[in-house]
Design an enzyme around this catalytic site. Structure first.
Site, mmCIF file in Angstrom:
data_model
loop_
_atom_site.group_PDB
_atom_site.id
_atom_site.type_symbol
_atom_site.label_atom_id
_atom_site.label_comp_id
_atom_site.label_asym_id
_atom_site.label_seq_id
_atom_site.Cartn_x
_atom_site.Cartn_y
_atom_site.Cartn_z
ATOM 1 N N ASP A 141 -0.600 8.714 -4.825
ATOM 2 C CA ASP A 141 -0.513 7.429 -5.535
ATOM 3 C C ASP A 141 -1.172 7.572 -6.892
ATOM 4 O OD1 ASP A 141 0.778 6.004 -3.471
ATOM 5 O OD2 ASP A 141 -1.127 5.637 -2.468
ATOM 6 N N ASP A 175 6.845 3.403 -3.753
ATOM 7 C CA ASP A 175 6.387 2.072 -3.344
ATOM 8 C C ASP A 175 6.987 0.992 -4.237
ATOM 9 O OD1 ASP A 175 4.713 3.305 -1.459
ATOM 10 O OD2 ASP A 175 3.055 3.418 -2.882
#
Length: 197
Positions: A141, A175
């Site tokens: 991430d 995401d």
């Protein structure tokens, strides 16, 4: 179907190129401030939402296997929707969900066997001594949007007077694709799922 595949390929390329770049150029926890409200911040997690974990190693394996079954279901949903001439907006949304899910599955399945994790350095792609095993990779991430940070007003119950950051989640392109698709399905619900007489 060609347009759906094109969307999936483009999202996957952007997702994986950005993750590989971050992993091979950033120290874990390194942060680059682009704007006050947008930063590149490198972290990893075992793949659940907001970095949650359960069940240790067996929980991680269960999660990865569940994702593989889920992606098969999403793939069938996409194929079936194309065959039934579903609205384009639904096809786009399903394609984004498929691409996002696949992007994070690639991390979970393969990253543990192709990357190392040095303590004071950047990772090496196709490392001689990778950090994990097949199905035990960590999801990369890097997108962080701390739009506002400060202490909440004292009069708020439970959280009053405590520090708070909006928006505190750190996420990736995969995401973003899934969240965008969910937003499309909520906002354009009637177009995506028209009622037939």
């Amino acid at each position: 179907m060609k347009k759906a595949i094109a969307i999936i390929v483009v999202i996957l390329l952007i997702d994986q190129i950005s993750k590989i770049y971050i992993k091979t150029n950033f120290f874990y926890g390194e942060e680059v401030v682009v704007f006050d409200w947008f930063r590149i911040y490198f972290i990893e997690n075992n793949g659940m939402a907001w970095g949650a974990e359960f069940g240790g190693k067996s929980g991680k394996l269960f999660l990865t296997i569940f994702r593989l079954f889920a992606i098969a279901g999403i793939g069938y949903w996409l194929y079936s929707s194309v065959k039934k001439n579903a609205p384009n907006i639904l096809i786009v949304a399903i394609s984004l969900i498929f691409a996002g899910a696949m992007g994070n599955i690639i991390d979970s399945v393969f990253y543990g066997v192709i990357f190392d994790t040095p303590i004071n350095g950047v990772a090496t792609l196709f490392a001689e001594k990778p950090y994990g095993e097949l199905f035990y990779g960590k999801v990369v991430d890097m997108l962080y949007f701390p739009i506002w940070s400060g202490d909440l007003p004292e009069w708020l119950p439970i959280w009053g007077g405590k520090p708070f950051t909006f928006f505190n989640a750190i996420f990736n392109v995969a995401d973003t694709a899934i969240s965008t698709a969910v937003g499309i399905l909520i906002v354009f619900n009637k177009k995506a799922f028209p009622k037939h007489d």
